[in-house]
Design a protein around this motif. Structure first.
Motif, short mmCIF file in Angstrom:
data_model
loop_
_atom_site.label_atom_id
_atom_site.label_comp_id
_atom_site.label_asym_id
_atom_site.label_seq_id
_atom_site.Cartn_x
_atom_site.Cartn_y
_atom_site.Cartn_z
N PRO A 7 0.82 -1.22 0.00
CA PRO A 7 0.00 0.00 0.00
C PRO A 7 0.86 1.27 0.00
O PRO A 7 1.72 1.43 0.87
CB PRO A 7 -0.81 -0.12 1.30
CG PRO A 7 -0.87 -1.58 1.58
CD PRO A 7 0.45 -2.12 1.10
N GLY A 8 0.64 2.12 -0.99
CA GLY A 8 1.38 3.38 -1.07
C GLY A 8 2.63 3.31 -1.92
O GLY A 8 3.25 4.33 -2.20
N ILE A 9 3.04 2.10 -2.32
CA ILE A 9 4.22 1.94 -3.19
C ILE A 9 3.73 1.72 -4.62
O ILE A 9 3.03 0.75 -4.89
CB ILE A 9 5.08 0.73 -2.74
CG1 ILE A 9 5.46 0.84 -1.26
CG2 ILE A 9 6.30 0.55 -3.64
CD1 ILE A 9 6.41 1.96 -0.92
N PRO A 10 4.08 2.64 -5.55
CA PRO A 10 3.60 2.51 -6.93
C PRO A 10 4.02 1.19 -7.57
O PRO A 10 5.04 0.61 -7.17
CB PRO A 10 4.25 3.70 -7.65
CG PRO A 10 4.66 4.65 -6.57
CD PRO A 10 4.95 3.82 -5.36
N PRO A 11 3.25 0.73 -8.56
CA PRO A 11 3.56 -0.54 -9.21
C PRO A 11 4.99 -0.61 -9.73
O PRO A 11 5.49 0.36 -10.32
CB PRO A 11 2.58 -0.57 -10.39
CG PRO A 11 1.47 0.34 -9.99
CD PRO A 11 2.08 1.39 -9.12
N THR A 12 5.64 -1.73 -9.52
CA THR A 12 7.00 -1.96 -10.02
C THR A 12 6.91 -2.92 -11.21
O THR A 12 5.92 -3.64 -11.34
CB THR A 12 7.86 -2.62 -8.93
OG1 THR A 12 7.17 -3.81 -8.50
CG2 THR A 12 8.07 -1.71 -7.73
N PRO A 13 7.95 -2.95 -12.07
CA PRO A 13 7.92 -3.88 -13.21
C PRO A 13 7.72 -5.33 -12.75
O PRO A 13 6.94 -6.07 -13.37
CB PRO A 13 9.30 -3.69 -13.85
CG PRO A 13 9.69 -2.29 -13.48
CD PRO A 13 9.12 -2.06 -12.11
N SER A 14 8.37 -5.74 -11.66
CA SER A 14 8.22 -7.14 -11.23
C SER A 14 6.81 -7.42 -10.73
O SER A 14 6.27 -8.51 -10.93
CB SER A 14 9.27 -7.49 -10.17
OG SER A 14 9.06 -6.72 -9.01
N GLN A 15 6.18 -6.42 -10.10
CA GLN A 15 4.80 -6.60 -9.64
C GLN A 15 3.85 -6.73 -10.85
O GLN A 15 2.92 -7.53 -10.83
CB GLN A 15 4.38 -5.41 -8.75
CG GLN A 15 2.97 -5.52 -8.18
CD GLN A 15 2.81 -6.66 -7.17
OE1 GLN A 15 3.79 -7.26 -6.73
NE2 GLN A 15 1.58 -6.97 -6.81
N LEU A 16 4.12 -5.94 -11.89
CA LEU A 16 3.28 -6.01 -13.10
C LEU A 16 3.37 -7.39 -13.74
O LEU A 16 2.35 -7.95 -14.14
CB LEU A 16 3.70 -4.93 -14.11
CG LEU A 16 3.25 -3.50 -13.80
CD1 LEU A 16 3.49 -2.60 -15.00
CD2 LEU A 16 1.78 -3.46 -13.42
N VAL A 17 4.58 -7.94 -13.79
CA VAL A 17 4.76 -9.29 -14.36
C VAL A 17 3.98 -10.30 -13.54
O VAL A 17 3.26 -11.15 -14.08
CB VAL A 17 6.27 -9.65 -14.41
CG1 VAL A 17 6.47 -11.13 -14.74
CG2 VAL A 17 7.00 -8.77 -15.41
N LYS A 18 4.07 -10.16 -12.22
CA LYS A 18 3.35 -11.08 -11.31
C LYS A 18 1.84 -10.98 -11.55
O LYS A 18 1.15 -12.00 -11.68
CB LYS A 18 3.71 -10.67 -9.87
CG LYS A 18 3.16 -11.58 -8.79
CD LYS A 18 3.88 -11.30 -7.45
CE LYS A 18 3.10 -11.87 -6.28
NZ LYS A 18 2.39 -10.85 -5.51
#
Ligand SMILES: [Zn+2]
Length: 303
Positions: A225-236
């Motif tokens: 919460p509060g941390i913008p999407p990261t490339p690894s999160q998008l892949v997940k």
């Protein structure tokens, strides 16, 4: 000073005192528009209510403005979501107002979360990782049944500072309960066909809504919460959307669509922006409209 000028100043001073005494309304400042809407429903014509945040602002991050301090300094009652939702802005504004009537612990301070059955209360809190939900998930107003708890807390606050109108507040509170119960049947019926449907959300702010209406939120675009999407999160997320055949990604008016767009492009899922607060979109004029709007948008997207 000229006598005429003096006269005018004296008249002005008297009229402003006169108007303050005459107005007779309880001045309420709320942090969010949802609390404003419920306060208006409970307070009726006894209150005039302003909200600091707008309905389309991220409630975690509100830029302080001098006008907020002025409204707070004149307020009789202050209503806050509490937990750590407004930690970044409201305690500072409250302190700057120097209004002793509405400071924490005073009769004019209402923590709307009192008595709410909180979800996702962490066993260990660590803000260092960027988490902004360290006392439990603070987005509890997105369950209409919690709206009843909020309304009770607001009525208690109004009755503390204005006991002579207690019967009005109690009558309005009972009407609010009745309306929520009636609307709940309609909302539950509309959501019933989608029980257990898996979705992705941008920010972890739908847990109360999810539990009430039987959705299953699998993951979030934000890694925390509060941390913008990261490339690894998008892949997940893309993998989860594909493997679970997820059809809908829920977002909020204050998040950019760029990362949801990536997931939409890669998977064919739909992105739906829901209202998280009253005033997020023009049709969402009060607390009841909020659920009418979101459930209409969601059911249309999930069909
Ligand atoms: Zn949040």
């Amino acid at each position: 000073m000229k006598t005429n000028m003096k006269k005018i100043l004296i008249i002005l001073a008297f009229t402003s005192v006169f108007f303050c005494a005459e107005a007779g309304t309880i001045k309420v400042v709320t942090t969010l528009t949802d609390l404003r809407s419920i306060t208006e429903l409970i307070g009726g014509n006894k209150v005039s209510v302003t909200s600091i945040a707008t309905g389309y602002q991220n409630p975690h991050f509100v830029d302080p403005k001098p006008s907020y301090i002025i409204s707070l300094s004149n307020a009789d009652l202050f209503v806050t979501v509490g937990l750590d939702l407004e930690t970044g802005w409201s305690p500072q504004l409250l302190a700057s107002s120097r209004n002793t009537k509405i400071q924490k612990g005073a009769a004019g301070y209402v923590d709307a979360s009192e008595g709410v059955g909180l979800l996702q209360v962490p066993t260990s809190a660590n803000r260092a990782e960027g988490d902004i939900h360290i006392y439990g998930n603070p987005h509890y107003w997105l369950d209409p049944m919690n709206g009843k708890v909020i309304a009770r807390n607001i009525a208690n606050g109004l009755e503390r500072i204005d006991p002579s109108n207690k019967s009005t507040y109690e009558t309005n509170l009972q009407a609010f309960y009745k309306n929520i119960d009636a609307k709940m049947q309609d909302w539950q019926a509309k959501m019933a066909p989608f029980k257990g449907t898996k979705v992705i959300a941008y920010h972890n702010e739908w847990v109360y809504f999810e539990k009430r209406f039987g959705l299953q939120i699998v993951d979030f675009m934000e890694p925390k919460p509060g941390i913008p999407p990261t490339p690894s999160q998008l892949v997940k997320v893309i993998n989860e959307v594909k493997s679970n055949n997820i059809k809908v990604i829920i977002s909020s008016p204050y998040f950019t669509t760029s990362s949801s767009d990536v997931v939409v492009k890669q998977t064919g899922a739909k992105a739906v922006t829901l209202a998280t607060s009253v005033g997020a979109f023009a049709p969402v004029k009060n607390y009841f409209d909020l659920f009418d709007y979101d459930i209409a948008q969601l059911t249309a997207a999930l069909k």
